[in-house]
Motif scaffolding. Structure first.
Motif, PDB file in Angstrom:
ATOM      1  N   UNK A 116     -17.076  68.080 -17.649  1.00 29.34           N
ATOM      2  CA  UNK A 116     -16.901  67.621 -19.010  1.00 29.34           C
ATOM      3  C   UNK A 116     -18.067  68.034 -19.897  1.00 29.34           C
ATOM      4  N   UNK A 117     -19.204  68.433 -19.311  1.00 31.28           N
ATOM      5  CA  UNK A 117     -20.340  68.886 -20.091  1.00 31.28           C
ATOM      6  C   UNK A 117     -20.291  70.407 -20.201  1.00 31.28           C
ATOM      7  N   UNK A 118     -20.748  70.966 -21.341  1.00 26.83           N
ATOM      8  CA  UNK A 118     -20.709  72.428 -21.509  1.00 26.83           C
ATOM      9  C   UNK A 118     -21.675  73.115 -20.559  1.00 26.83           C
ATOM     10  N   UNK A 119     -21.272  74.243 -20.046  1.00 25.55           N
ATOM     11  CA  UNK A 119     -22.138  75.035 -19.175  1.00 25.55           C
ATOM     12  C   UNK A 119     -21.709  76.488 -19.232  1.00 25.55           C
ATOM     13  N   UNK A 175     -34.739  68.359 -36.012  1.00 25.97           N
ATOM     14  CA  UNK A 175     -34.506  69.147 -37.219  1.00 25.97           C
ATOM     15  C   UNK A 175     -33.038  69.497 -37.453  1.00 25.97           C
ATOM     16  N   UNK A 176     -32.176  69.274 -36.476  1.00 29.81           N
ATOM     17  CA  UNK A 176     -30.747  69.554 -36.673  1.00 29.81           C
ATOM     18  C   UNK A 176     -30.108  68.416 -37.450  1.00 29.81           C
ATOM     19  N   UNK A 177     -29.123  68.767 -38.241  1.00 33.70           N
ATOM     20  CA  UNK A 177     -28.463  67.763 -39.079  1.00 33.70           C
ATOM     21  C   UNK A 177     -27.419  66.990 -38.295  1.00 33.70           C
ATOM     22  N   UNK A 225     -26.709  71.241 -32.708  1.00 28.85           N
ATOM     23  CA  UNK A 225     -27.373  71.362 -31.416  1.00 28.85           C
ATOM     24  C   UNK A 225     -26.692  72.421 -30.563  1.00 28.85           C
ATOM     25  N   UNK A 226     -25.377  72.406 -30.544  1.00 25.18           N
ATOM     26  CA  UNK A 226     -24.625  73.394 -29.761  1.00 25.18           C
ATOM     27  C   UNK A 226     -24.815  74.784 -30.348  1.00 25.18           C
ATOM     28  N   UNK A 284     -28.395  76.097 -29.601  1.00 23.71           N
ATOM     29  CA  UNK A 284     -28.770  76.182 -28.189  1.00 23.71           C
ATOM     30  C   UNK A 284     -29.099  77.600 -27.744  1.00 23.71           C
ATOM     31  N   UNK A 285     -28.304  78.634 -28.117  1.00 27.04           N
ATOM     32  CA  UNK A 285     -28.634  79.997 -27.674  1.00 27.04           C
ATOM     33  C   UNK A 285     -30.000  80.475 -28.167  1.00 27.04           C
ATOM     34  N   UNK A 286     -30.458  79.959 -29.321  1.00 24.68           N
ATOM     35  CA  UNK A 286     -31.760  80.380 -29.827  1.00 24.68           C
ATOM     36  C   UNK A 286     -32.881  79.889 -28.904  1.00 24.68           C
ATOM     37  N   UNK A 287     -32.774  78.646 -28.472  1.00 25.32           N
ATOM     38  CA  UNK A 287     -33.770  78.104 -27.551  1.00 25.32           C
ATOM     39  C   UNK A 287     -33.755  78.878 -26.237  1.00 25.32           C
TER      40      UNK A 287
END
Length: 270
Positions: A142-145, A235-237, A242-243, A246-249
């Motif tokens: 159920x969690x993204x991966x 800093x995310x609204x 967040x999703x 995520x690729x930037x992090x």
């Protein structure tokens, strides 16, 4: 789990052969020999046998029928059951019924014996397997991966890591979350991690060292994830950001690890 052979075979009760086939499977019908060695199907016969197995998933066997299907004697089957190598049968009154999962386990035992594992080692591995965590718990369903889980039979796991599939390494992989169990199957959490781990073992790095290093990497990875999760959460609204971010992090971490490896390798050459 040690990797030893006794004159090319591993004996069951009172020195009785355990019935491993030529390629490590005990999957063919019994060939009528008193000690129960497996009759190995070949060519189209093997394909027909596999098709029959798939059709018989719901079939139940009495002890003698299961022993015949596995190519062993009833005495050996009783010995395996007493050693805890196979799960208990379903009982209906005084009759014990075995299912396809028992047959699969017997074939697994035969394959591991053929690879040189001992019965004691297989018993320890079976105990570790039975204590494994559920797939959903490990994978966080159920969690993204981005990782692709891989389903493996015990034989296929042994193909990747050979005699280094010991109870200790199996338990360490379960604890780390690399492996989970799903019925008679093993699930590796990530195809990438499976292939990298197998490649390192193939280069001569002991699996125990690979798993120990993975545990340390996990600690640092969790710390990095916490750092970026806190940064993005601050800093995310919205959660959707967040999703999206995520690729930037992930890219920052990959670039930093790549440059750190370059620095380390240059230092080793000096």
């Amino acid at each position: 789990m040690t990797n030893q052979r006794a004159n090319g075979r591993v004996d069951g009760p009172a020195g009785e052969p355990t019935g491993a086939g030529a390629d490590g499977r005990a999957g063919g019908p019994a060939d009528g020999r008193s000690h129960g060695a497996a009759h190995e199907p070949t060519g189209t016969s093997a394909a027909h046998a596999d098709a029959a197995d798939a059709a018989d998933d719901g079939r139940e066997y009495r002890m003698e029928e299961l022993a015949e299907a596995a190519g062993i004697t009833a005495r050996t089957l009783r010995f395996y059951r007493e050693r805890g190598l196979i799960p208990p049968p379903r009982r209906e009154g005084r009759i014990a019924w075995y299912g396809h999962h028992h047959l699969a386990r017997l074939r697994t035992i035969a394959a591991l014996l053929e690879r040189g594992h001992t019965l004691n080692g297989i018993a320890d591995l079976a105990a570790a397997f039975e204590s494994g965590r559920d797939v959903g718990e490990v994978l966080g369903l159920g969690e993204p991966t981005e990782e692709e889980p891989v389903r493996l039979t015990p034989e296929e796991l042994a193909d990747h890591f050979g005699d280094q599939v010991t109870p200790e390494n199996f338990a360490a992989a379960l604890e780390l979350g690399y492996l989970a169990t799903d019925g008679e199957e093993i699930v590796h959490v990530s195809r990438r991690l499976l292939e990298v781990s197998a490649a390192l073992v193939g280069e001569g790095v002991p699996l125990s060292s690979v798993l120990a290093a993975a545990a340390r990497v996990r600690e640092h990875a969790d710390a990095l994830a916490s750092l970026f999760a806190d940064l993005l959460h601050t800093h995310a609204v919205a959660d959707a950001d967040l999703v999206r971010l995520r690729p930037l992090a992930k890219s920052v971490v990959e670039a930093e690890v790549s440059m750190a490896l370059d620095r380390r390798l240059r230092a080793l050459k000096q």
